[in-house]
Design a protein around this motif. Structure first.
Motif, short mmCIF file in Angstrom:
data_model
loop_
_atom_site.label_atom_id
_atom_site.label_comp_id
_atom_site.label_asym_id
_atom_site.label_seq_id
_atom_site.Cartn_x
_atom_site.Cartn_y
_atom_site.Cartn_z
N ASP A 66 0.85 -1.19 0.00
CA ASP A 66 0.00 0.00 0.00
C ASP A 66 0.89 1.25 0.00
O ASP A 66 2.11 1.16 -0.08
CB ASP A 66 -0.98 -0.03 1.18
N LYS A 67 0.25 2.45 0.11
CA LYS A 67 1.00 3.72 0.02
C LYS A 67 2.08 3.82 1.09
O LYS A 67 3.13 4.43 0.87
CB LYS A 67 0.02 4.89 0.17
N GLU A 68 1.83 3.24 2.26
CA GLU A 68 2.81 3.30 3.35
C GLU A 68 3.89 2.24 3.22
O GLU A 68 4.78 2.14 4.06
CB GLU A 68 2.11 3.15 4.71
N GLY A 69 3.79 1.44 2.21
CA GLY A 69 4.82 0.42 2.00
C GLY A 69 4.56 -0.88 2.74
O GLY A 69 5.43 -1.74 2.81
N ASN A 70 3.36 -1.00 3.34
CA ASN A 70 3.03 -2.26 4.02
C ASN A 70 2.45 -3.25 3.02
O ASN A 70 1.70 -2.87 2.12
CB ASN A 70 1.99 -2.02 5.13
N LEU A 71 2.78 -4.50 3.22
CA LEU A 71 2.27 -5.54 2.35
C LEU A 71 0.76 -5.70 2.56
O LEU A 71 0.30 -5.79 3.70
CB LEU A 71 2.98 -6.85 2.69
N VAL A 72 0.00 -5.67 1.48
CA VAL A 72 -1.44 -5.88 1.59
C VAL A 72 -1.68 -7.39 1.71
O VAL A 72 -1.19 -8.15 0.87
CB VAL A 72 -2.17 -5.33 0.34
N PRO A 73 -2.36 -7.82 2.78
CA PRO A 73 -2.50 -9.27 2.97
C PRO A 73 -3.26 -9.95 1.83
O PRO A 73 -4.15 -9.36 1.22
CB PRO A 73 -3.26 -9.41 4.28
N ARG A 74 -2.87 -11.18 1.54
CA ARG A 74 -3.50 -11.95 0.48
C ARG A 74 -4.96 -12.20 0.79
O ARG A 74 -5.32 -12.56 1.91
CB ARG A 74 -2.76 -13.30 0.36
N GLN A 75 -5.81 -11.98 -0.19
CA GLN A 75 -7.18 -12.47 -0.10
C GLN A 75 -7.69 -12.76 -1.50
O GLN A 75 -7.97 -11.85 -2.28
CB GLN A 75 -8.13 -11.50 0.60
N ILE A 76 -7.81 -14.03 -1.81
CA ILE A 76 -8.23 -14.42 -3.15
C ILE A 76 -9.36 -15.44 -3.06
O ILE A 76 -9.64 -15.99 -1.99
CB ILE A 76 -7.07 -15.04 -3.98
N ILE A 77 -9.99 -15.68 -4.17
CA ILE A 77 -10.86 -16.85 -4.30
C ILE A 77 -9.94 -18.00 -4.66
O ILE A 77 -9.18 -17.92 -5.62
CB ILE A 77 -11.93 -16.61 -5.37
#
Lengths: 108, 132
Positions: free
Chosen positions: A37-48
């Motif tokens: 994200d903008k702050e450089g944190n990894l966006v957690p995985r969420q998929i089908i």
């Protein structure tokens, strides 16, 4: 996240023994777990992660999905129909949510 | 130097090789029977159409069980696995995938008798599709 909307295209009619093409699409971001994200944190995985197509309770086609499947996952596959019945489509989300839809087909 | 080891040449990375081995149960898949349909050039790596078809009668005792799709140059090469049944009629499926960069897309098919087949196609990617 908006509630994922499944969309399915199944012919309304078919002749006995015909191989029909089924197209499915569901709105879903398929967050890969690789993106920051903008702050450089990894966006957690969420998929089908799983899709299933059944015809009157019998499995026709399933697909296991990994994060490399595009957002709004699209699947096109086939089914051989011998009699009238109902296709049931199921998508399983990483968070445990299940999205379902059904389509009837008349076989002459 | 043009040494060419059949089978081995199909896996550029260890991860891809491991995924193929796991899928085939250690066997080296043969060429042919399965064919991939991918664009030569994908402008947007976020959504690249990929189709696969396997030559099989798809009867109750002779059918394709599953097809593994891999993207050799992605951080994680696993893309999707299609599972077919005799009710599928034909062993064909299409989806849309993410490709981080120009790379090979690989399909490995497993028949109900345990035999395995492989195909690979290079896709040139203009804008990568793995974000971050």
């Amino acid at each position: 996240m908006a509630d994922p909307k499944p969309r399915v295209k199944v012919p309304k009619k078919a002749s006995k023994g015909e191989v029909i093409t089924i197209k499915t699409l569901i709105s879903h971001p398929m967050e890969s777990g690789q993106r920051k994200d903008k702050e450089g944190n990894l966006v957690p995985r969420q998929i089908i992660n799983k899709f299933t197509c059944e015809f009157d309770g019998q499995v026709v086609f399933t697909c296991d999905m990994d994060p490399a499947v595009s957002a709004n996952p699209y699947l096109e596959f086939n089914a051989k129909v011998e009699e009238s019945g109902t296709f049931k489509f199921t998508w399983v989300d990483d968070d445990g949510s299940v999205y379902e839809t059904e389509n009837k087909i008349a076989v002459e | 130097f043009v040494a060419f080891a059949p089978g081995l040449s199909f896996a550029a990375t260890d991860k891809t090789d491991a995924a193929i081995k796991e899928f085939t149960g250690g066997a080296t898949p043969a060429e042919g029977t399965v064919s991939l349909d991918t664009p030569e050039i994908a402008e947007n790596g976020n959504t690249v159409p990929v189709g696969v078809s396997v030559d099989s009668p798809m009867t109750a005792d002779n059918y394709v069980e599953s097809v593994l799709i891999l993207a050799d140059g992605n951080p994680n090469p696993l893309v999707a696995t299609f599972h077919f049944t005799a009710m599928s009629g034909v062993a064909e499926a299409k989806t849309r995938i993410r490709l981080a960069k120009t790379q090979d897309v690989i399909a490995v098919a497993k028949m109900n008798d345990g035999s395995t087949y492989i195909d690979r196609k290079e896709v040139k990617v203009t804008i990568g599709g793995c974000g971050g």
